[in-house]
Scaffold this motif. Sequence first.
Motif, PDB file in Angstrom:
ATOM      1  N   ALA A  68       0.774  -1.079   0.419  1.00  7.49           N
ATOM      2  CA  ALA A  68      -0.675  -0.363   0.026  1.00  7.49           C
ATOM      3  C   ALA A  68       0.850   1.451   0.001  1.00  7.49           C
ATOM      4  O   ALA A  68       1.509   1.391   1.159  1.00  7.49           O
ATOM      5  CB  ALA A  68      -0.859   0.015   0.918  1.00  7.49           C
ATOM      6  N   VAL A  69       0.337   2.507  -0.983  1.00  4.39           N
ATOM      7  CA  VAL A  69       1.688   3.449  -1.026  1.00  4.39           C
ATOM      8  C   VAL A  69       0.667   4.481  -0.380  1.00  4.39           C
ATOM      9  O   VAL A  69      -0.709   4.508  -1.103  1.00  4.39           O
ATOM     10  CB  VAL A  69       1.799   3.589  -2.439  1.00  4.39           C
ATOM     11  N   ILE A  70       1.055   5.376   0.481  1.00  6.42           N
ATOM     12  CA  ILE A  70       0.615   6.233   1.518  1.00  6.42           C
ATOM     13  C   ILE A  70       1.277   7.257   1.639  1.00  6.42           C
ATOM     14  O   ILE A  70       2.393   7.311   1.871  1.00  6.42           O
ATOM     15  CB  ILE A  70       0.041   5.361   3.120  1.00  6.42           C
ATOM     16  N   GLU A  71       0.345   8.386   1.659  1.00  6.45           N
ATOM     17  CA  GLU A  71       0.830   9.678   1.134  1.00  6.45           C
ATOM     18  C   GLU A  71       1.012   9.974   2.611  1.00  6.45           C
ATOM     19  O   GLU A  71      -0.676  10.504   2.391  1.00  6.45           O
ATOM     20  CB  GLU A  71       0.463   9.986  -0.175  1.00  6.45           C
ATOM     21  N   PHE A  72       1.673  10.901   2.862  1.00  6.74           N
ATOM     22  CA  PHE A  72       1.736  11.814   4.427  1.00  6.74           C
ATOM     23  C   PHE A  72       2.426  13.134   3.949  1.00  6.74           C
ATOM     24  O   PHE A  72       3.306  12.883   3.780  1.00  6.74           O
ATOM     25  CB  PHE A  72       2.527  11.499   5.207  1.00  6.74           C
ATOM     26  N   SER A  73       1.742  13.527   3.938  1.00  3.73           N
ATOM     27  CA  SER A  73       2.081  15.652   3.652  1.00  3.73           C
ATOM     28  C   SER A  73       3.352  15.745   2.184  1.00  3.73           C
ATOM     29  O   SER A  73       4.051  16.158   2.541  1.00  3.73           O
ATOM     30  CB  SER A  73       2.694  16.328   4.595  1.00  3.73           C
TER      31      SER A  73
END
Length: 70
Positions: free
Chosen positions: A14-19
Amino acid sequence: MEHGVIDRFEEDIAVIEFSGVTRDFARSELPSEARPGDAIVLDNGVIRIDKGGTAERRKEIDRLMDELFE
């Protein structure tokens, strides 16, 4: 506690974007109902879906799409 958005799934990742920065997690670390575009909260290594944040994001996307195609 960090807030992010699921960008995509790549097989078991899972590729998750944080800021604006993406990080990879094992897909098995997410709730089974997680989908790309869902807002999430990462708290002490536990990922949960932020249902309110997801609904707000989808509402804003719908508004922008309506504005774009007026």
